[in-house]
Structures are given as structure tokens and as C-alpha cells.
Motif scaffolding. Structure first.
Motif, PDB file in Angstrom:
ATOM      1  N   VAL A 303     -31.179  33.149 -28.455  1.00  0.00           N
ATOM      2  CA  VAL A 303     -30.306  32.882 -29.644  1.00  0.00           C
ATOM      3  C   VAL A 303     -29.629  34.302 -30.008  1.00  0.00           C
ATOM      4  CG1 VAL A 303     -30.023  32.382 -32.218  1.00  0.00           C
ATOM      5  CG2 VAL A 303     -31.863  31.333 -30.864  1.00  0.00           C
ATOM      6  N   ARG A 304     -28.029  34.134 -29.845  1.00  0.00           N
ATOM      7  CA  ARG A 304     -27.274  35.370 -30.050  1.00  0.00           C
ATOM      8  C   ARG A 304     -26.273  34.814 -31.008  1.00  0.00           C
ATOM      9  NH1 ARG A 304     -30.993  37.077 -27.775  1.00  0.00           N
ATOM     10  NH2 ARG A 304     -31.103  38.477 -25.769  1.00  0.00           N
ATOM     11  N   VAL A 305     -25.692  36.224 -31.504  1.00  0.00           N
ATOM     12  CA  VAL A 305     -24.624  36.098 -32.572  1.00  0.00           C
ATOM     13  C   VAL A 305     -23.336  36.566 -31.472  1.00  0.00           C
ATOM     14  CG1 VAL A 305     -23.415  37.729 -34.073  1.00  0.00           C
ATOM     15  CG2 VAL A 305     -25.828  37.023 -34.365  1.00  0.00           C
ATOM     16  N   ILE A 306     -22.219  35.598 -31.732  1.00  0.00           N
ATOM     17  CA  ILE A 306     -20.944  35.793 -31.098  1.00  0.00           C
ATOM     18  C   ILE A 306     -19.864  36.042 -32.273  1.00  0.00           C
ATOM     19  CG2 ILE A 306     -19.508  34.679 -29.492  1.00  0.00           C
ATOM     20  CD1 ILE A 306     -22.132  34.991 -28.137  1.00  0.00           C
ATOM     21  N   ILE A 307     -19.401  37.079 -32.026  1.00  0.00           N
ATOM     22  CA  ILE A 307     -18.008  37.242 -32.966  1.00  0.00           C
ATOM     23  C   ILE A 307     -16.879  37.167 -32.264  1.00  0.00           C
ATOM     24  CG2 ILE A 307     -16.831  38.906 -34.454  1.00  0.00           C
ATOM     25  CD1 ILE A 307     -19.500  40.441 -34.787  1.00  0.00           C
ATOM     26  N   VAL A 308     -16.172  36.149 -32.570  1.00  0.00           N
ATOM     27  CA  VAL A 308     -14.911  35.845 -31.891  1.00  0.00           C
ATOM     28  C   VAL A 308     -13.782  36.300 -32.850  1.00  0.00           C
ATOM     29  CG1 VAL A 308     -13.359  34.047 -30.959  1.00  0.00           C
ATOM     30  CG2 VAL A 308     -15.999  33.819 -30.674  1.00  0.00           C
ATOM     31  N   GLY A 309     -12.728  36.967 -32.368  1.00  0.00           N
ATOM     32  CA  GLY A 309     -11.659  37.558 -32.968  1.00  0.00           C
ATOM     33  C   GLY A 309     -10.145  37.183 -32.350  1.00  0.00           C
ATOM     34  N   THR A 310      -9.243  36.814 -33.379  1.00  0.00           N
ATOM     35  CA  THR A 310      -8.136  36.392 -32.845  1.00  0.00           C
ATOM     36  C   THR A 310      -6.976  37.416 -33.583  1.00  0.00           C
ATOM     37  OG1 THR A 310      -7.784  34.578 -34.527  1.00  0.00           O
ATOM     38  CG2 THR A 310      -8.558  33.929 -32.448  1.00  0.00           C
ATOM     39  N   LYS A 311      -5.889  37.732 -32.777  1.00  0.00           N
ATOM     40  CA  LYS A 311      -4.877  38.454 -33.613  1.00  0.00           C
ATOM     41  C   LYS A 311      -4.352  37.835 -34.680  1.00  0.00           C
ATOM     42  CE  LYS A 311      -2.485  42.459 -32.809  1.00  0.00           C
ATOM     43  NZ  LYS A 311      -3.064  43.564 -33.157  1.00  0.00           N
ATOM     44  N   LYS A 312      -4.256  38.527 -35.502  1.00  0.00           N
ATOM     45  CA  LYS A 312      -3.605  38.039 -36.790  1.00  0.00           C
ATOM     46  C   LYS A 312      -2.198  37.525 -36.596  1.00  0.00           C
ATOM     47  CE  LYS A 312      -5.884  41.198 -40.135  1.00  0.00           C
ATOM     48  NZ  LYS A 312      -6.785  40.075 -40.938  1.00  0.00           N
ATOM     49  N   GLY A 313      -1.821  36.119 -37.017  1.00  0.00           N
ATOM     50  CA  GLY A 313      -0.772  35.665 -36.492  1.00  0.00           C
ATOM     51  C   GLY A 313      -1.035  34.279 -35.814  1.00  0.00           C
ATOM     52  N   ILE A 314      -2.076  34.224 -35.099  1.00  0.00           N
ATOM     53  CA  ILE A 314      -2.367  33.074 -34.454  1.00  0.00           C
ATOM     54  C   ILE A 314      -2.688  32.137 -35.347  1.00  0.00           C
ATOM     55  CG2 ILE A 314      -4.230  32.002 -32.769  1.00  0.00           C
ATOM     56  CD1 ILE A 314      -4.036  34.642 -31.229  1.00  0.00           C
ATOM     57  N   LYS A 315      -2.333  30.885 -34.995  1.00  0.00           N
ATOM     58  CA  LYS A 315      -2.497  29.811 -36.018  1.00  0.00           C
ATOM     59  C   LYS A 315      -3.981  29.627 -36.612  1.00  0.00           C
ATOM     60  CE  LYS A 315       1.463  26.876 -34.678  1.00  0.00           C
ATOM     61  NZ  LYS A 315       1.975  25.826 -34.603  1.00  0.00           N
ATOM     62  N   ARG A 316      -4.758  29.514 -35.653  1.00  0.00           N
ATOM     63  CA  ARG A 316      -6.248  29.435 -36.185  1.00  0.00           C
ATOM     64  C   ARG A 316      -7.149  29.837 -35.366  1.00  0.00           C
ATOM     65  NH1 ARG A 316      -8.811  25.092 -33.365  1.00  0.00           N
ATOM     66  NH2 ARG A 316      -7.305  23.986 -31.910  1.00  0.00           N
ATOM     67  N   LEU A 317      -8.697  30.066 -35.767  1.00  0.00           N
ATOM     68  CA  LEU A 317      -9.603  30.703 -35.041  1.00  0.00           C
ATOM     69  C   LEU A 317     -10.124  29.693 -34.089  1.00  0.00           C
ATOM     70  CD1 LEU A 317     -11.208  32.863 -37.763  1.00  0.00           C
ATOM     71  CD2 LEU A 317     -10.618  33.864 -35.709  1.00  0.00           C
ATOM     72  N   PRO A 318     -10.680  30.074 -32.808  1.00  0.00           N
ATOM     73  CA  PRO A 318     -11.511  28.851 -31.958  1.00  0.00           C
ATOM     74  C   PRO A 318     -12.587  28.271 -32.832  1.00  0.00           C
ATOM     75  CG  PRO A 318     -10.909  31.067 -30.687  1.00  0.00           C
ATOM     76  CD  PRO A 318     -10.704  31.299 -32.224  1.00  0.00           C
ATOM     77  N   ILE A 319     -12.738  27.205 -32.650  1.00  0.00           N
ATOM     78  CA  ILE A 319     -13.998  26.438 -33.099  1.00  0.00           C
ATOM     79  C   ILE A 319     -15.152  26.535 -32.149  1.00  0.00           C
ATOM     80  CG2 ILE A 319     -14.709  23.994 -33.766  1.00  0.00           C
ATOM     81  CD1 ILE A 319     -11.826  23.328 -34.128  1.00  0.00           C
ATOM     82  N   LYS A 320     -16.265  26.825 -32.859  1.00  0.00           N
ATOM     83  CA  LYS A 320     -17.557  27.033 -32.146  1.00  0.00           C
ATOM     84  C   LYS A 320     -17.899  25.809 -31.465  1.00  0.00           C
ATOM     85  CE  LYS A 320     -22.558  27.331 -33.003  1.00  0.00           C
ATOM     86  NZ  LYS A 320     -23.579  27.276 -34.147  1.00  0.00           N
ATOM     87  N   PRO A 321     -18.122  25.671 -30.050  1.00  0.00           N
ATOM     88  CA  PRO A 321     -18.409  24.832 -29.304  1.00  0.00           C
ATOM     89  C   PRO A 321     -19.796  23.806 -29.890  1.00  0.00           C
ATOM     90  CG  PRO A 321     -18.359  26.638 -27.791  1.00  0.00           C
ATOM     91  CD  PRO A 321     -18.302  27.197 -29.408  1.00  0.00           C
ATOM     92  N   LEU A 322     -19.743  22.621 -29.783  1.00  0.00           N
ATOM     93  CA  LEU A 322     -20.677  21.729 -30.297  1.00  0.00           C
ATOM     94  C   LEU A 322     -21.831  21.830 -29.355  1.00  0.00           C
ATOM     95  CD1 LEU A 322     -18.837  18.264 -31.014  1.00  0.00           C
ATOM     96  CD2 LEU A 322     -19.663  20.026 -32.833  1.00  0.00           C
ATOM     97  N   GLU A 323     -23.134  21.627 -29.804  1.00  0.00           N
ATOM     98  CA  GLU A 323     -24.445  21.775 -29.313  1.00  0.00           C
ATOM     99  C   GLU A 323     -24.478  20.440 -28.741  1.00  0.00           C
ATOM    100  OE1 GLU A 323     -24.037  22.279 -32.503  1.00  0.00           O
ATOM    101  OE2 GLU A 323     -24.735  24.247 -32.942  1.00  0.00           O
ATOM    102  N   TRP A 324     -25.095  20.407 -27.283  1.00  0.00           N
ATOM    103  CA  TRP A 324     -25.131  19.074 -26.704  1.00  0.00           C
ATOM    104  C   TRP A 324     -26.288  18.780 -25.998  1.00  0.00           C
ATOM    105  CZ3 TRP A 324     -25.373  19.421 -21.270  1.00  0.00           C
ATOM    106  CH2 TRP A 324     -25.079  20.487 -20.730  1.00  0.00           C
ATOM    107  N   THR A 325     -27.227  19.903 -26.157  1.00  0.00           N
ATOM    108  CA  THR A 325     -28.643  19.771 -25.690  1.00  0.00           C
ATOM    109  C   THR A 325     -29.551  20.104 -26.869  1.00  0.00           C
ATOM    110  OG1 THR A 325     -28.864  21.845 -24.580  1.00  0.00           O
ATOM    111  CG2 THR A 325     -28.400  19.767 -23.110  1.00  0.00           C
ATOM    112  N   SER A 326     -30.618  19.304 -27.088  1.00  0.00           N
ATOM    113  CA  SER A 326     -31.478  19.789 -28.242  1.00  0.00           C
ATOM    114  C   SER A 326     -32.882  20.266 -27.802  1.00  0.00           C
ATOM    115  CB  SER A 326     -31.720  18.312 -29.006  1.00  0.00           C
ATOM    116  OG  SER A 326     -32.753  18.583 -30.168  1.00  0.00           O
ATOM    117  N   VAL A 327     -33.268  21.292 -28.689  1.00  0.00           N
ATOM    118  CA  VAL A 327     -34.704  21.818 -28.462  1.00  0.00           C
ATOM    119  C   VAL A 327     -35.794  21.087 -29.133  1.00  0.00           C
ATOM    120  CG1 VAL A 327     -33.765  24.288 -27.799  1.00  0.00           C
ATOM    121  CG2 VAL A 327     -34.403  23.512 -29.853  1.00  0.00           C
ATOM    122  N   ASN A 328     -35.156  20.014 -30.151  1.00  0.00           N
ATOM    123  CA  ASN A 328     -36.004  19.638 -31.045  1.00  0.00           C
ATOM    124  C   ASN A 328     -36.422  18.148 -30.686  1.00  0.00           C
ATOM    125  OD1 ASN A 328     -36.566  21.635 -32.769  1.00  0.00           O
ATOM    126  ND2 ASN A 328     -34.413  21.362 -33.492  1.00  0.00           N
TER     127      ASN A 328
END
Length: 396
Positions: A303-328
Motif C-alpha cells: 500500500v502506497r500513497v501516490i500524489i498526482v499533480g497537474t499544472k494549474k490550468g489543465i482542465k481536470r486532475l487524472p482519475i485514480k485507476p479502478l481496482e480490478w483485483t480483490s484481496v478480500n
């Protein structure tokens, strides 16, 4: 040739411990008549309620993802690193640790055994990095700082990104990066202004029609809750200021800052807020993702923290990828179970403790797409397409 299939030599006492621990077991399975100061400390700590140390002297379960692969996976008393096959009394080999990190078998590590442990254990899993890169949208060019052996750059490369430059203070890691990812890495300390100058200069004349990204994460020991000393006075905790300086001077379209989850709780969250404020001051909007590699096809609970940044003025921040495998087990939202240890390493030949096996022969033909990915018979994009079922959350 299967590179780095070396399992560390164990003492007679550690071998006796290994024989006593079944798959999924740990130090509690070791008879008390086996003398050990280390075990005495673990038992005492558990009895005092200071943590169960449930992974210490642990043997991996074959039908589950591994625990986090750290830099001490050659030491059975430092985590759950015993091979899942109860007939193999040893810790996992470098190659097995690399596979649990999603490094393909063609990726060759070098240096001392300790250096190889650090290269593998400190890396970002390339398969996770690839999906982070995918979320940024169309591939571009990048600069990798605190690059280590190149886990982030390799994952971005799989997604079509080109590394313009990379730096790390460890010479062995830089050599491994250049041999396996590409010859753009150099030895350098981010505290050195000349290193930042060189990184900025590497982007001169780049393709203007492609996005530019800075990726990397400072050494995490200062943030880690597993460390003995966790304090803001640790000088490594302030390398984010050098990262912000690089952003200010280079002005990339994106950045990706990776670190341990301890960053979230340092100083009650105030430290993270200061980091984000620093990114804001140099012109970046940010989002913070918490990602478990095991939920993205990697056979490891990391488990890690990922900080994603975009230059101000870009329309929107990227969306976190959907989880597709389950550990539960029984997860109603995600049907596909996490990739298991045995699915990751079950085709590798058996070795004994202290043996450095040099052979082109696998135990058997690959079973499953993950082993095919590791052996190079399926490329990473084809692997994702065939295994996750088009469940990616793309930022096109």
C-alpha cells in the motif's frame, strides 16, 4: 538464463525455524526449546501487547498475494519471506522477490547481495507504475528522480513514455537502471543544485507536442511507521522541497510523487498538508491516491500513497485507476481475486539456501498470464487487456 535466482544462506538455527513453520505460519509455530535471543524478544514484545509480529519468521501462503517485499527479505526474522513450498527451507530468492514486485525475468540486478535487496525492495512495482501512467492520458516524456533501479520508469516505458533523464545517489542502482531501462540515468544527489540544473537541461528541445512529467518519491524511511525513529527532523523528510524546486524550474504538465502511507499520519497530517501547499505554491493542483498494488494485478500487498499533480490550468486532475483485483474473498464489487504468490513464482526451479542457480530451465511451462508476462511471452499491454477485462479507468 534466469538471472538473480539466489536464495540467501541461512544459519542452522534459521533452517531449523524454517522446518517448523508451515505455509501461512510464523514464529508462533517454532518450538520454544529452540534457543534464540531474537525469538525471546519477539515473544516478550507480543506478551507486552506491543504488536503480534505476525509476519516474523512467516512462510508465505501460495494461494494469496505476498506481504510487502521490503529490503530485508533475505532475513526470515524480519518478515514473511519463507518460500511457500514447505519442502523448500529458505527465504525467497532475489528473482522471486523481483517477480512479486512485477519485474520481468529479463531484468537483471547487480551489485552486492545487500544492494540487490535494496534495489528490489525499494522499487515501485512496474505493473502498478504502468497503470498510474495510463491514468495520465496520452504518453509523453518524463524525468525520474530518486529513481532507484527504475521501477517507475519501466512501468511508464511499458505505457509508451520516454525517459529523458533519471537520477539516484546509488551508483549500483543507476547501473541497473541504465542496463535495463535505458542509458539516461546518472548518479546525483537532489540536494545538489547542479543535479537539478542537469535535469532541467535534459528537457531542453523536447517534443513540444507531448506532455512532460516528473516522477519519483524521496527515500521513505523517514516517513515509515516501521522505523525506530519517525520525526520531522529526519533530513530525508524535507527532500520534497527539492522536488518542488524542480517542478518550479522545469514546469512539467504532470508529476507523480510516491511514498509510504506513513506520510499521511506524520505530525497528525500537518506534514502532508505542508507538502501539498508547497506544490500549490509552484503552480500545481494535486490529488492524493492510496493504492494497494495487490488490487492492480501485482501479487503483493503493498500500500502506497501516490500524489498526482497537474499544472494549474489543465482542465481536470487524472482519475485514480479502478481496482480490478480483490484481496478480500467474496468481494461483491470485484470478482477477480488478487494474483497469488504461486501464480507469480510457481514455475521457477527449486533452489536451496545459499544456492545461486544459473540455469535457463524453468520448473515447468508457464501457467497463467502473469508467468507469461514475467517470461516475456506476453507484453504488458496485452497482459492488462487479457486479465482486467477492460476495467481500466482511463484519463483520455
Amino acid at each position: 538464463m534466469i538471472f538473480n535466482h539466489y536464495s540467501a544462506k541461512l544459519s542452522e538455527l534459521d533452517l531449523a525455524f524454517s522446518r517448523a513453520v508451515p505455509p501461512g505460519g510464523n514464529w508462533r509455530d517454532i518450538p520454544e526449546n529452540l534457543p534464540s535471543k531474537r525469538l525471546e524478544q519477539i515473544r516478550k514484545s507480543a506478551a507486552e501487547g506491543k504488536g503480534s509480529r505476525s509476519t516474523y519468521y512467516g512462510r508465505l501462503l501460495p494461494n494469496a498475494p505476498s506481504y510487502t517485499i521490503g529490503t530485508y527479505y533475505t532475513r526470515p526474522g524480519n518478515g514473511c519471506f519463507l518460500h511457500p513450498d514447505a519442502e523448500q527451507h529458505r527465504t525467497i530468492s532475489h528473482r522471486e522477490a523481483a517477480r512479486l514486485q512485477s519485474f520481468p525475468d529479463s531484468f537483471e540486478f547487480s551489485g552486492s547481495q545487500r544492494q540487490i535487496c535494496m534495489q528490489i525492495g525499494n522499487a515501485v512495482p512496474p505493473l502498478l507504475a504502468m497503470q498510474i501512467a495510463e491514468a495520465l492520458g496520452p504518453a509523453g516524456q518524463m524525468v525520474d528522480v530518486f529513481a532507484g533501479c527504475g521501477g517507475l520508469s519501466l512501468g511508464f516505458k511499458w505505457q509508451g513514455w520516454a525517459t529523458l533523464a533519471a537520477t539516484d545517489f546509488n551508483r549500483d542502482a543507476v547501473d541497473v537502471f541504465n542496463r535495463n531501462v535505458g542509458g539516461r540515468a546518472f548518479v546525483g544527489d537532489m540536494n545538489d543544485d547542479a543535479v537539478i540544473d542537469r535535469l532541467v537541461e535534459s528537457t531542453r528541445g523536447r517534443a513540444s507536442d507531448k506532455p512532460l512529467a516528473v516522477v519519483g518519491g524521496p527515500p521513505c524511511q523517514g516517513f515509515s511507521t516501521g522505523g525506530r525513529r519517525r520525526t520531522e527532523s529526519d533530513e530525508r523528510n524535507h527532500l520534497h522541497e527539492r522536488y518542488s524546486l524542480l517542478l518550479d524550474r522545469m514546469e512539467p504538465d504532470f508529476f507523480v510523487f510516491e511514498n509510504v502511507t506513513g506520510l499521511l499520519s506524520m505530525s497528525g497530517g500537518a506534514f502532508l498538508e505542508r507538502i501539498l501547499a508547497g506544490f500549490d505554491r509552484v503552480g500545481y493542483d494535486t490529488c492524493v491516491w492510496k493504492m494497494n498494488a495487490a488490487e492492480y494485478g501485482v501479487p503483493q500487498r503493498r500500500v502506497r500513497v501516490i500524489i498526482v499533480g497537474t499544472k494549474k490550468g489543465i482542465k481536470r486532475l487524472p482519475i485514480k485507476p479502478l481496482e480490478w483485483t480483490s484481496v478480500n474473498a467474496g468481494d461483491l464489487l470485484i470478482e477477480r481475486p488478487a494474483t497469488t504468490v504461486w501464480e507469480a513464482i510457481g514455475d521457477l526451479p527449486a533452489v536451496t539456501a545459499g544456492e545461486n542457480l544459473r540455469t535457463p530451465n524453468y520448473r515447468n511451462r508457464p501457467f497463467g498470464d502473469y508467468q507469461r508476462l514475467m517470461r516475456g511471452s506476453i507484453d504488458p499491454k496485452a497482459f492488462l487487456s487479457s486479465t482486467r477485462g477492460d476495467k481500466a479507468n482511463l484519463a483520455a
